[in-house]
Design a protein around this motif. Structure first.
Motif, PDB file in Angstrom:
ATOM      1  N   ALA A 488     -20.063   5.999  -9.495  1.00 27.64           N
ATOM      2  CA  ALA A 488     -18.781   5.289  -9.520  1.00 27.64           C
ATOM      3  C   ALA A 488     -18.300   5.048 -10.932  1.00 27.64           C
ATOM      4  O   ALA A 488     -17.091   4.938 -11.181  1.00 27.64           O
ATOM      5  CB  ALA A 488     -18.918   3.964  -8.762  1.00 27.64           C
ATOM      6  N   LEU A 489     -19.175   4.954 -11.834  1.00 21.19           N
ATOM      7  CA  LEU A 489     -18.819   4.658 -13.234  1.00 21.19           C
ATOM      8  C   LEU A 489     -18.538   5.918 -14.040  1.00 21.19           C
ATOM      9  O   LEU A 489     -18.214   5.814 -15.231  1.00 21.19           O
ATOM     10  CB  LEU A 489     -19.937   3.849 -13.901  1.00 21.19           C
ATOM     11  CG  LEU A 489     -20.153   2.431 -13.361  1.00 21.19           C
ATOM     12  CD1 LEU A 489     -21.339   1.787 -14.025  1.00 21.19           C
ATOM     13  CD2 LEU A 489     -18.901   1.585 -13.580  1.00 21.19           C
ATOM     14  N   GLN A 490     -18.597   7.068 -13.446  1.00 20.18           N
ATOM     15  CA  GLN A 490     -18.318   8.293 -14.170  1.00 20.18           C
ATOM     16  C   GLN A 490     -16.817   8.344 -14.522  1.00 20.18           C
ATOM     17  O   GLN A 490     -15.962   7.844 -13.784  1.00 20.18           O
ATOM     18  CB  GLN A 490     -18.701   9.524 -13.322  1.00 20.18           C
ATOM     19  CG  GLN A 490     -20.194   9.647 -13.097  1.00 20.18           C
ATOM     20  CD  GLN A 490     -20.961   9.872 -14.412  1.00 20.18           C
ATOM     21  OE1 GLN A 490     -20.473  10.599 -15.306  1.00 20.18           O
ATOM     22  NE2 GLN A 490     -22.113   9.236 -14.512  1.00 20.18           N
ATOM     23  N   LEU A 495     -12.837   5.672  -8.528  1.00 16.51           N
ATOM     24  CA  LEU A 495     -12.889   4.257  -8.906  1.00 16.51           C
ATOM     25  C   LEU A 495     -12.422   4.078 -10.337  1.00 16.51           C
ATOM     26  O   LEU A 495     -11.675   3.143 -10.656  1.00 16.51           O
ATOM     27  CB  LEU A 495     -14.309   3.715  -8.715  1.00 16.51           C
ATOM     28  CG  LEU A 495     -14.502   2.230  -9.116  1.00 16.51           C
ATOM     29  CD1 LEU A 495     -13.601   1.319  -8.250  1.00 16.51           C
ATOM     30  CD2 LEU A 495     -15.967   1.821  -8.937  1.00 16.51           C
ATOM     31  N   GLN A 496     -12.859   5.000 -11.173  1.00 13.44           N
ATOM     32  CA  GLN A 496     -12.464   4.902 -12.591  1.00 13.44           C
ATOM     33  C   GLN A 496     -10.951   5.121 -12.720  1.00 13.44           C
ATOM     34  O   GLN A 496     -10.277   4.419 -13.480  1.00 13.44           O
ATOM     35  CB  GLN A 496     -13.238   5.960 -13.412  1.00 13.44           C
ATOM     36  CG  GLN A 496     -13.041   5.835 -14.914  1.00 13.44           C
ATOM     37  CD  GLN A 496     -13.690   4.600 -15.511  1.00 13.44           C
ATOM     38  OE1 GLN A 496     -14.540   4.013 -14.841  1.00 13.44           O
ATOM     39  NE2 GLN A 496     -13.246   4.174 -16.677  1.00 13.44           N
ATOM     40  N   GLN A 497     -10.350   6.092 -11.943  1.00 15.08           N
ATOM     41  CA  GLN A 497      -8.923   6.363 -11.995  1.00 15.08           C
ATOM     42  C   GLN A 497      -8.127   5.158 -11.492  1.00 15.08           C
ATOM     43  O   GLN A 497      -7.116   4.755 -12.071  1.00 15.08           O
ATOM     44  CB  GLN A 497      -8.592   7.597 -11.150  1.00 15.08           C
ATOM     45  CG  GLN A 497      -9.179   8.884 -11.722  1.00 15.08           C
ATOM     46  CD  GLN A 497      -8.537   9.258 -13.077  1.00 15.08           C
ATOM     47  OE1 GLN A 497      -7.349   8.935 -13.328  1.00 15.08           O
ATOM     48  NE2 GLN A 497      -9.286   9.927 -13.912  1.00 15.08           N
ATOM     49  N   SER A 498      -8.586   4.594 -10.402  1.00 17.77           N
ATOM     50  CA  SER A 498      -7.888   3.430  -9.837  1.00 17.77           C
ATOM     51  C   SER A 498      -7.929   2.273 -10.816  1.00 17.77           C
ATOM     52  O   SER A 498      -6.946   1.522 -10.982  1.00 17.77           O
ATOM     53  CB  SER A 498      -8.527   3.017  -8.507  1.00 17.77           C
ATOM     54  OG  SER A 498      -8.432   4.062  -7.569  1.00 17.77           O
ATOM     55  N   THR A 499      -9.012   2.130 -11.448  1.00 18.95           N
ATOM     56  CA  THR A 499      -9.157   1.029 -12.428  1.00 18.95           C
ATOM     57  C   THR A 499      -8.206   1.228 -13.584  1.00 18.95           C
ATOM     58  O   THR A 499      -7.569   0.280 -14.062  1.00 18.95           O
ATOM     59  CB  THR A 499     -10.609   0.963 -12.938  1.00 18.95           C
ATOM     60  OG1 THR A 499     -11.492   0.768 -11.827  1.00 18.95           O
ATOM     61  CG2 THR A 499     -10.783  -0.189 -13.914  1.00 18.95           C
ATOM     62  N   GLU A 500      -8.022   2.467 -14.014  1.00 24.52           N
ATOM     63  CA  GLU A 500      -7.125   2.728 -15.141  1.00 24.52           C
ATOM     64  C   GLU A 500      -5.666   2.464 -14.736  1.00 24.52           C
ATOM     65  O   GLU A 500      -4.895   1.875 -15.525  1.00 24.52           O
ATOM     66  CB  GLU A 500      -7.300   4.165 -15.612  1.00 24.52           C
ATOM     67  CG  GLU A 500      -8.627   4.406 -16.320  1.00 24.52           C
ATOM     68  CD  GLU A 500      -8.769   5.850 -16.784  1.00 24.52           C
ATOM     69  OE1 GLU A 500      -7.867   6.657 -16.483  1.00 24.52           O
ATOM     70  OE2 GLU A 500      -9.810   6.166 -17.457  1.00 24.52           O
TER      71      GLU A 500
END
Length: 537
Positions: A488-490, A495-500
């Protein structure tokens, strides 16, 4: 009527009668001879020397008609007869001495037979090997005449006319001394040993020494004499020390003398002044104390290496010496101890450099002072003086932490308290520690430890069979969770795209809010009226 033969011119002869007493010429020669003989006899009697007798132990070197009497190598007489005494124990030499030296025959004149001798490192009488033995004479200074003498068996070391003084030394033993042994002063030979004899009680010897002038003026009333025989090697608590006077003393021995370094005596000793003959220079130069206090110290530790004569030391200053060492058994405490007797010199605790020479004096109440010192930690202790030799000495010092003690004045000599030496204290501490360790029940502790180990082993087995498999599954689940989290932290994960995207939205929102805040701060009335429209130009 005259006869034809008669001459009328001639007188007539008259007959004369012959005398009865008329001496004949033939008798003249015998008479002259008798007169000359009588004169010679009278002359011989008048010129005849003094008759003396000299008694010797043996007749070695004596020969009637040949053995001469000499004084300063001049013939003054001859032995006329040699015979035995009535008891046949001695030899009597009858001698005739010329009349012109009869005044030499006084009460203390000495005679001895000169023959080859080796004594005191000197050789004498070698000339008699060719000329034969003779009787030498040493003239005395007495005014009393004498004609019967007892000869010396050994020649005198000192002649009567040599200037100097004779002194008497008393010592424990003779050592290597002999008649003629040299006397040294600062390693210079200044005299000789004159004679020696054993004391009547057999406890020592008396030695007569002669110091030649002008060196005799250095013999003061407080001068110390000691044996300087050979090499003086001593081994004590200070180490190994070697002393000698000269090569001569190493070979034949000798006696040396010197005054103490702090001597103030200027008076020279008279003849026959008695002195003590010490064994070594250190013994001779020891301070001779007037006050001596005797004590005994009862040590419980080993005194190996402690000898009689060892010093009693107070912070580096010798204030006494050991005089005796014994062994004692206490029947009450049932243990052995080692009493050591010492001489303590109170005067050495003084100082003559304080208060014009009056300061630092020991009080007359020495018992009260001793009680005070002991009450404040004054104790005696054995210490090692030299690690190489193993020699020990007795140290005295103040130990503030020492156990309380008192002096036992009821004993003779009084008993002073002691403390064990440092090594002994360490040994006692180790012994006490070992005693405590021995009291620990190591066997019971071992049994309990073995039971605990068995229980631990059972628990470990249970863990291996039950807990370990479950723990393994749990670890596997945890590993799966970690892998999901890592995925998930890659950077390319959803998840990383949504977070950005969310972060960008939050940034735009923050900018809008900041713009709104700025506008409101400039147009606060817009909260009531609303936003006014800008006028067009």
């Amino acid at each position: 009527m005259s006869t034809p033969n008669e001459d009328p011119d001639l007188p007539a002869a008259e007959p004369v009668p012959r005398s009865r007493w008329r001496m004949q010429l033939v008798w003249l020669v015998p008479i002259v001879a008798i007169l000359i003989g009588g004169w010679l006899a009278v002359k011989a009697v008048m010129e005849r020397g003094e008759q003396i007798t000299i008694t010797f132990m043996t007749g070695d070197g004596l020969e009637a008609g040949k053995t001469k009497l000499k004084f300063k190598d001049v013939d003054i007489g001859v032995v006329e007869a040699v015979s035995l005494t009535p008891d046949h124990k001695r030899v009597v030499a009858k001698a005739e001495v010329t009349r012109d030296v009869s005044d030499l025959l006084v009460d203390n004149t000495r005679f001895w037979v000169v023959r080859p001798r080796i004594s005191g490192g000197t050789v004498s009488g070698l000339g008699t090997l060719l000329s034969g033995s003779y009787i030498d004479v040493d003239v005395g200074n007495s005014e009393k005449a004498r004609r019967s003498f007892v000869g010396l068996e050994e020649p005198p070391v000192i002649a009567s006319d040599i200037p100097g003084h004779e002194y008497t030394l008393h010592g424990v033993g003779l050592g290597s001394l002999d008649a003629g042994t040299p006397i040294f002063f600062r390693r210079i030979q200044v005299g000789q040993v004159a004679s020696y004899k054993l004391d009547p009680d057999g406890r020592g010897v008396t030695v007569k020494v002669f110091v030649n002038a002008p060196y005799d003026r250095f013999v003061k009333t407080d001068t110390r004499f000691w044996h300087a025989s050979g090499v003086d090697m001593s081994l004590d608590s200070s180490g190994v020390r070697v002393q000698s006077q000269s090569i001569v003393s190493i070979i034949i021995g000798g006696v040396a003398f010197e005054s103490p370094p702090d001597s103030q005596v200027e008076t020279s000793a008279d003849s026959n002044t008695p002195f003590e003959l010490y064994g070594t220079r250190d013994e001779a130069m020891k301070m001779h104390d007037r006050l001596i206090d005797k004590y005994v110290i009862n040590f419980t530790d080993s005194v190996r290496g402690l000898t009689v004569g060892a010093p009693v030391d107070f912070r580096g200053i010798e204030v006494g010496e050991v005089t005796a060492i014994y062994t004692r058994f206490d029947p009450v405490k049932r243990r052995f101890s080692t009493p050591v007797e010492i001489n303590l010199y109170p005067e050495r605790f003084t100082s003559r450099y304080e208060n014009d020479g009056a300061g630092g004096r020991v009080t007359t109440d020495r018992r009260g002072l001793a009680n005070y010192l002991v009450a404040n930690g004054f104790r005696f202790q054995l210490r090692s003086g030299n690690v190489l030799t193993g020699q020990q000495y007795v140290a005295v010092d103040v130990f503030p932490d020492a156990a309380k003690a008192t002096i036992d004045w009821s004993k003779t000599p009084p008993e002073m308290p002691a403390v064990p030496r440092a090594l002994q204290s360490l040994q006692d501490s180790v012994t006490r520690l070992l005693t405590r360790l021995n009291s620990i029940p190591f066997q019971d502790i071992g049994n309990d430890a073995r039971s605990t180990l068995r229980t631990t082993n059972a628990m470990i087995a249970q863990l291996n069979t039950q807990v370990v498999p479950k723990a393994s599954n749990t670890l596997q689940s945890a590993q799966t969770t970690l892998d999901s989290a890592n995925a998930a932290l890659q950077p390319d994960s959803s998840l990383q795209q949504s977070t950005e995207d969310a972060m960008r939205e939050l940034t735009r929102t923050a900018v809008s809010l900041r713009t709104l805040a700025d506008y409101l701060s400039q147009h606060p009335e817009s909260l009531v009226r609303g936003k006014s429209e800008e006028k067009k130009p």
